[in-house]
Design a protein around this motif. Structure first.
Motif, PDB file in Angstrom:
ATOM      1  N   GLY A  32       0.791  -1.229   0.000  1.00  0.00           N
ATOM      2  CA  GLY A  32       0.000   0.000   0.000  1.00  0.00           C
ATOM      3  C   GLY A  32       0.818   1.271   0.000  1.00  0.00           C
ATOM      4  O   GLY A  32       0.266   2.364  -0.173  1.00  0.00           O
ATOM      5  N   LEU A  33       2.131   1.164   0.206  1.00  0.00           N
ATOM      6  CA  LEU A  33       2.959   2.370   0.256  1.00  0.00           C
ATOM      7  C   LEU A  33       3.354   2.848  -1.131  1.00  0.00           C
ATOM      8  O   LEU A  33       3.888   3.946  -1.278  1.00  0.00           O
ATOM      9  N   ALA A  34       3.114   2.012  -2.157  1.00  0.00           N
ATOM     10  CA  ALA A  34       3.453   2.424  -3.517  1.00  0.00           C
ATOM     11  C   ALA A  34       2.446   3.457  -4.002  1.00  0.00           C
ATOM     12  O   ALA A  34       1.285   3.453  -3.616  1.00  0.00           O
ATOM     13  N   GLY A  35       2.892   4.346  -4.866  1.00  0.00           N
ATOM     14  CA  GLY A  35       1.989   5.336  -5.451  1.00  0.00           C
ATOM     15  C   GLY A  35       2.122   6.716  -4.855  1.00  0.00           C
ATOM     16  O   GLY A  35       1.937   7.705  -5.524  1.00  0.00           O
ATOM     17  N   GLY A  36       2.435   6.804  -3.575  1.00  0.00           N
ATOM     18  CA  GLY A  36       2.784   8.071  -2.965  1.00  0.00           C
ATOM     19  C   GLY A  36       1.671   9.087  -2.835  1.00  0.00           C
ATOM     20  O   GLY A  36       1.939  10.286  -2.797  1.00  0.00           O
ATOM     21  N   ASP A  37       0.386   8.664  -2.766  1.00  0.00           N
ATOM     22  CA  ASP A  37      -0.649   9.674  -2.594  1.00  0.00           C
ATOM     23  C   ASP A  37      -0.717  10.093  -1.126  1.00  0.00           C
ATOM     24  O   ASP A  37      -0.096   9.506  -0.245  1.00  0.00           O
ATOM     25  N   LEU A  38      -1.517  11.102  -0.886  1.00  0.00           N
ATOM     26  CA  LEU A  38      -1.598  11.750   0.425  1.00  0.00           C
ATOM     27  C   LEU A  38      -1.866  10.764   1.555  1.00  0.00           C
ATOM     28  O   LEU A  38      -1.264  10.864   2.633  1.00  0.00           O
ATOM     29  N   ARG A  39      -2.722   9.809   1.318  1.00  0.00           N
ATOM     30  CA  ARG A  39      -3.183   8.936   2.401  1.00  0.00           C
ATOM     31  C   ARG A  39      -2.582   7.533   2.322  1.00  0.00           C
ATOM     32  O   ARG A  39      -3.097   6.610   2.974  1.00  0.00           O
ATOM     33  N   ALA A  40      -1.523   7.325   1.553  1.00  0.00           N
ATOM     34  CA  ALA A  40      -0.980   5.975   1.376  1.00  0.00           C
ATOM     35  C   ALA A  40      -0.545   5.372   2.701  1.00  0.00           C
ATOM     36  O   ALA A  40      -0.893   4.230   3.025  1.00  0.00           O
ATOM     37  N   GLY A  41       0.204   6.127   3.498  1.00  0.00           N
ATOM     38  CA  GLY A  41       0.674   5.607   4.775  1.00  0.00           C
ATOM     39  C   GLY A  41      -0.473   5.349   5.735  1.00  0.00           C
ATOM     40  O   GLY A  41      -0.526   4.300   6.389  1.00  0.00           O
ATOM     41  N   GLU A  42      -1.389   6.293   5.822  1.00  0.00           N
ATOM     42  CA  GLU A  42      -2.533   6.131   6.723  1.00  0.00           C
ATOM     43  C   GLU A  42      -3.375   4.931   6.338  1.00  0.00           C
ATOM     44  O   GLU A  42      -3.760   4.121   7.185  1.00  0.00           O
ATOM     45  N   ARG A  43      -3.663   4.780   5.037  1.00  0.00           N
ATOM     46  CA  ARG A  43      -4.494   3.650   4.595  1.00  0.00           C
ATOM     47  C   ARG A  43      -3.797   2.323   4.861  1.00  0.00           C
ATOM     48  O   ARG A  43      -4.435   1.345   5.260  1.00  0.00           O
ATOM     49  N   SER A  44      -2.481   2.269   4.628  1.00  0.00           N
ATOM     50  CA  SER A  44      -1.748   1.025   4.874  1.00  0.00           C
ATOM     51  C   SER A  44      -1.791   0.667   6.352  1.00  0.00           C
ATOM     52  O   SER A  44      -1.994  -0.497   6.714  1.00  0.00           O
ATOM     53  N   PHE A  45      -1.598   1.662   7.217  1.00  0.00           N
ATOM     54  CA  PHE A  45      -1.650   1.407   8.650  1.00  0.00           C
ATOM     55  C   PHE A  45      -3.029   0.867   9.039  1.00  0.00           C
ATOM     56  O   PHE A  45      -3.134  -0.130   9.759  1.00  0.00           O
ATOM     57  N   GLN A  46      -4.072   1.515   8.565  1.00  0.00           N
ATOM     58  CA  GLN A  46      -5.424   1.086   8.916  1.00  0.00           C
ATOM     59  C   GLN A  46      -5.699  -0.323   8.415  1.00  0.00           C
ATOM     60  O   GLN A  46      -6.232  -1.178   9.143  1.00  0.00           O
ATOM     61  N   GLN A  47      -5.327  -0.582   7.179  1.00  0.00           N
ATOM     62  CA  GLN A  47      -5.635  -1.875   6.571  1.00  0.00           C
ATOM     63  C   GLN A  47      -4.896  -3.010   7.276  1.00  0.00           C
ATOM     64  O   GLN A  47      -5.494  -4.051   7.597  1.00  0.00           O
ATOM     65  N   ILE A  48      -3.595  -2.816   7.549  1.00  0.00           N
ATOM     66  CA  ILE A  48      -2.826  -3.871   8.198  1.00  0.00           C
ATOM     67  C   ILE A  48      -3.260  -4.040   9.642  1.00  0.00           C
ATOM     68  O   ILE A  48      -3.368  -5.165  10.156  1.00  0.00           O
ATOM     69  N   ALA A  49      -3.534  -2.932  10.333  1.00  0.00           N
ATOM     70  CA  ALA A  49      -4.001  -3.034  11.717  1.00  0.00           C
ATOM     71  C   ALA A  49      -5.333  -3.774  11.793  1.00  0.00           C
ATOM     72  O   ALA A  49      -5.555  -4.587  12.701  1.00  0.00           O
ATOM     73  N   GLN A  50      -6.223  -3.515  10.833  1.00  0.00           N
ATOM     74  CA  GLN A  50      -7.502  -4.220  10.812  1.00  0.00           C
ATOM     75  C   GLN A  50      -7.305  -5.699  10.503  1.00  0.00           C
ATOM     76  O   GLN A  50      -7.967  -6.560  11.102  1.00  0.00           O
ATOM     77  N   ALA A  51      -6.403  -6.024   9.554  1.00  0.00           N
ATOM     78  CA  ALA A  51      -6.126  -7.427   9.252  1.00  0.00           C
ATOM     79  C   ALA A  51      -5.539  -8.129  10.480  1.00  0.00           C
ATOM     80  O   ALA A  51      -5.953  -9.240  10.838  1.00  0.00           O
ATOM     81  N   ALA A  52      -4.599  -7.460  11.140  1.00  0.00           N
ATOM     82  CA  ALA A  52      -3.987  -8.038  12.341  1.00  0.00           C
ATOM     83  C   ALA A  52      -5.028  -8.263  13.421  1.00  0.00           C
ATOM     84  O   ALA A  52      -4.945  -9.219  14.206  1.00  0.00           O
ATOM     85  N   GLY A  53      -6.042  -7.394  13.458  1.00  0.00           N
ATOM     86  CA  GLY A  53      -7.070  -7.491  14.480  1.00  0.00           C
ATOM     87  C   GLY A  53      -7.971  -8.696  14.358  1.00  0.00           C
ATOM     88  O   GLY A  53      -8.778  -8.973  15.245  1.00  0.00           O
ATOM     89  N   ARG A  54      -7.842  -9.475  13.274  1.00  0.00           N
ATOM     90  CA  ARG A  54      -8.626 -10.711  13.166  1.00  0.00           C
ATOM     91  C   ARG A  54      -8.025 -11.827  14.018  1.00  0.00           C
ATOM     92  O   ARG A  54      -8.688 -12.835  14.274  1.00  0.00           O
ATOM     93  N   ALA A  55      -6.772 -11.689  14.454  1.00  0.00           N
ATOM     94  CA  ALA A  55      -6.076 -12.773  15.165  1.00  0.00           C
ATOM     95  C   ALA A  55      -6.320 -12.697  16.665  1.00  0.00           C
ATOM     96  O   ALA A  55      -6.337 -11.615  17.254  1.00  0.00           O
ATOM     97  N   GLY A  56      -6.508 -13.862  17.284  1.00  0.00           N
ATOM     98  CA  GLY A  56      -6.555 -13.954  18.741  1.00  0.00           C
ATOM     99  C   GLY A  56      -7.763 -13.324  19.375  1.00  0.00           C
ATOM    100  O   GLY A  56      -7.673 -12.818  20.497  1.00  0.00           O
ATOM    101  N   ARG A  57      -8.923 -13.388  18.742  1.00  0.00           N
ATOM    102  CA  ARG A  57     -10.129 -12.781  19.308  1.00  0.00           C
ATOM    103  C   ARG A  57     -10.878 -13.734  20.234  1.00  0.00           C
ATOM    104  O   ARG A  57     -11.857 -13.350  20.860  1.00  0.00           O
ATOM    105  N   GLY A  58     -10.418 -15.002  20.305  1.00  0.00           N
ATOM    106  CA  GLY A  58     -11.026 -15.971  21.204  1.00  0.00           C
ATOM    107  C   GLY A  58     -10.148 -16.205  22.422  1.00  0.00           C
ATOM    108  O   GLY A  58      -9.424 -15.323  22.892  1.00  0.00           O
ATOM    109  N   ALA A  59     -10.197 -17.443  22.911  1.00  0.00           N
ATOM    110  CA  ALA A  59      -9.450 -17.770  24.130  1.00  0.00           C
ATOM    111  C   ALA A  59      -7.959 -17.884  23.870  1.00  0.00           C
ATOM    112  O   ALA A  59      -7.141 -17.610  24.762  1.00  0.00           O
ATOM    113  N   GLU A  60      -7.581 -18.300  22.656  1.00  0.00           N
ATOM    114  CA  GLU A  60      -6.162 -18.492  22.344  1.00  0.00           C
ATOM    115  C   GLU A  60      -5.536 -17.179  21.882  1.00  0.00           C
ATOM    116  O   GLU A  60      -6.156 -16.430  21.124  1.00  0.00           O
TER     117      GLU A  60
END
Length: 725
Positions: free
Chosen positions: A561-589
């Protein structure tokens, strides 16, 4: 009839026209908001009566006015809705008629009451009781519906149902097309909230009960129970007799949300999405306008439905860039939702784990209130995130998964846990290249590469939808069998996983495979039943899914997501990866996340690993402040397009030459757009930068209104652009 009432101003649904004045027929009373049929030339078209001081119209003498043909039997557009249409047209420099069309999007809903024909079993046995007919009657016993509904329930063809009708085994029943929807019960199953949730819920409920404009950011980490919290505000609005609008980024992904809503309120909410049949859209539109649809969930277009008693708006996953409309009127649903709440005098909740910079700045300014949920619900912990440096642990040649990620996948498979591989790239390969001459296979309508989709054996343009079979030879040098896929898409990752783990049960999840709420529901059921070991998907999998058995997330290309260099590239990449990471470990493990990257020392990667969202956003915000970028300055994009390249260039240059010279205003371009051809139209862009206090919309209207352009040239204005292609 008094002179003041002899004429009305009507905003008509006609491209290129604004408001027109019409005479009021004798014996007819019309008021602003009424939906009317009016003559235009030899045709009768639809429009809405408007305040004369809100829209200009050509001055026509009373004697030459044509009369309104009829007032339609639908509730009028309320005053807040009319002011919203005025605001959207003004702010986004759009024709008011184009905005009104979004509010009157269901023409069949304007025609008064209707009935539908359904069928139900009569209890008689048909003369020719074939096994197929007998089985169908058993399956549909006690049910009533359309022939197509009965065929689906009976697991037979439409022809079998028609045969049962002819045989007298099914009787015709006329029902109202606009049957009421079930009413959610705010006290059906109140939840047990943890302390932080209860505190946030109480604040939101107080806002609803106050019945005043109150914008709130509900900022909670992934898995913190934000949905259950704002459900309490929904319950308060229902108790007060009001309606609730819940906006979601993609309606196809709401299956888990719908189930949670039904568990809380006893019934599912009313849904608004593109898959609805015409009769269902009509029913929903009229139920919203009458106030009978009490809770509606929908994507961004639901924002323009004519709610009669709106008491609360919720924008779920409020950070999502898909809330920005990129066709027609280029509005941002998050921002328009806030404006609609202000005009209605009601609360609006922006719920997200990764709020955008614009929203954060509004909190800092004191415009929005902020409620925090800093911990996951039920004692679950946030996953451990680590970066895999692809410079030191690269995948083997021809592969895309690094040894550390493969090892973790193996551990999860042996433990019976589920894994997710995230790559925001549909298809098999993003580029098809000729190994003989280097030719790249491009779309004939766009300056874009054709993407190979091996599952459907097609090359597809993701911009215009053009598709074709993979050619047997290079289109340039005609070398046979020389075309090779370059780079990975999710299908290619799935192929690699199948080679590495042949016994693993794998599912690819993209907009190509999950295109409706029904398919999303099937996905959720399969994952919850532990029928899937490894999910491989795009950003569709990052939006709100709760899979308790999923403990590992691998981000295949964290740098993408960092390719292209538009205004929100860094912000969008952070949001997208943080949301993807947030799928892990939502139960007991506990969960763990691996980010494959060539830039482990980049600020983005360090912030993700350290959970330093505040530090990351602070740096991004300062960068924008330094250059006067939104939200500290104003931007607008002008896209000039035509099927004639020379006409495009000439028009773009004419607009550039006419650019006003004003303090605090600068114009960059014109220049060819990065996507220089789209759907057969050549494209040039200009970017307008303005200081925040400048009346940018007035400047744009005066500027563009003074440039004469040929009819073949189209100029699109995008205020607050998100797409720089």
């Amino acid at each position: 009839m008094s002179e003041a009432r002899s004429r009305v101003r009507v905003l008509v649904l006609q491209y290129g026209l604004g408001a027109l004045d019409y005479a009021v027929p004798d014996g007819t009373s019309l008021a602003p908001g009424d939906i009317v049929a009016v003559p235009l030339g030899p045709r009768i078209i639809t429009g809405a009566v408007w305040e004369a001081d809100a829209l200009p119209a050509k001055d026509v003498p009373d004697a030459k006015l044509r009369a309104v043909a009829a007032r339609l039997d639908v509730p009028p557009l309320p005053a807040p809705m009319r002011r919203l249409i005025d605001w959207v047209a003004d702010y986004y420099v759009a024709p008011p008629a184009a905005v009104l069309r979004m509010a009157l999007s269901v023409s069949s809903a304007l025609g008064g009451d209707r009935t539908l024909v359904e069928y139900r079993p009569t209890g008689t046995t048909p003369a020719r009781a074939t096994p197929q007919r007998t089985a169908a009657l058993e399956r549909i016993a006690g049910r009533q519906g359309t022939p197509r509904d009965l065929a689906r329930w009976g697991q037979v063809s439409d022809a079998v149902i028609r045969g049962l009708v002819t045989a007298g085994a099914l009787a015709k029943v006329e029902v109202a097309a606009d049957a009421p929807f079930p009413v959610p019960d705010p006290d059906f199953a109140p939840p047990r909230l943890e302390a932080a949730q209860a505190q946030a819920a109480a604040a939101l409920v107080a806002d609803v009960e106050a019945r005043a404009f109150a914008p709130t950011l509900l900022d909670g980490v992934t898995g913190s129970g934000k949905t259950e919290v704002y459900f309490e505000a929904v319950a308060a609005a229902l108790r007060a007799g009001g309606q609730v609008l819940v906006l979601v980024p993609e309606i196809a992904l709401t299956a888990p949300w719908l189930d949670r809503f039904a568990a809380r309120f006893g019934v599912q909410p009313v849904a608004w999405h593109s898959d609805l049949k015409a009769n269902a859209r009509r029913r929903v539109w009229r139920a919203v306008g009458s106030g009978d649809a009490r809770v509606l969930v929908g994507a961004r277009s639901a924002l323009f439905l004519p709610f009669a008693k709106l008491a609360l708006i919720v924008v779920d996953e409020a950070h999502e860039s898909s809330f920005k409309q990129e066709e027609g009127v280029h509005y941002h649903a998050r921002d328009v939702a806030v404006v609609r709440a202000q005009l209605e005098g009601i609360p609006v909740i922006l719920a997200t784990a990764t709020p955008g910079i614009e929203t954060r700045v509004q909190v800092e300014r004191g415009t929005y209130k902020r409620l925090d949920l800093p911990a996951r619900f039920g004692g679950a912990t946030l996953p451990v995130i680590r970066a895999v440096d692809l410079r030191h642990a690269p995948p083997p040649p021809g592969h895309w998964l690094s040894p550390p990620l493969v090892a973790e996948l193996q551990v999860n498979l042996e433990a019976g846990a589920q894994s997710l591989l995230f790559l925001n790239r549909r298809g098999y390969a993003p580029l098809t290249l000729c190994r003989a001459c280097g030719e790249r296979v491009n779309c004939p309508n766009c300056t874009a590469w054709m993407v190979e989709h091996r599952l459907t054996r097609r090359l597809l343009c993701h911009h215009c939808g053009f598709a074709c079979p993979p050619p047997p030879e290079c289109p340039a040098c005609h070398a046979p069998g020389s075309l090779v896929p370059c780079g990975p898409g999710v299908e290619r990752i799935a192929e690699e996983v199948a080679r590495l783990f042949p016994a693993a049960r794998v599912m690819v999840v993209t907009s190509d495979t999950i295109s409706s709420p029904a398919r999303a529901a099937a996905l959720v059921a399969a994952v919850e039943a532990r029928e899937i070991d490894i999910l491989i998907g795009t950003q569709m999998l990052t939006k709100g899914y709760h899979f308790p058995g999923l403990t590992l997330v691998g981000v295949v290309d964290a740098d993408l997501g960092l390719a292209g260099g538009d205004l929100r590239a860094g912000e969008r990449s952070f949001q997208q990866i943080a949301q993807a990471a947030g799928r892990a470990g939502r139960g007991a493990e506990p969960g763990r996340v691996l980010l494959q990257t060539h830039q482990p020392d980049a600020r983005l990667m360090r912030a993700l690993v350290a959970y330093d969202a505040e530090g990351f956003y602070a740096a991004e915000t300062e960068q924008r402040r330094d250059v006067g970028a939104p939200p500290f300055g104003r931007w607008a994009a002008l896209v000039v397009s035509s099927e004639d390249e020379a006409a495009t260039i000439a028009a773009a240059r004419a607009i550039g030459r006419a650019a006003p010279v004003l303090p605090g205003l600068s114009v960059l371009g014109p220049a060819p757009a990065p996507l220089a051809m789209l759907r057969g139209r050549h494209r040039h862009r200009l970017l307008v930068q303005a200081r925040r206090g400048l009346a940018l919309q007035d400047v744009l209207r005066d500027w563009l209104g003074g440039v004469e352009l040929p009819s073949s040239v189209r100029v699109t204005v995008d205020v607050d652009p998100y797409n720089f292609m």
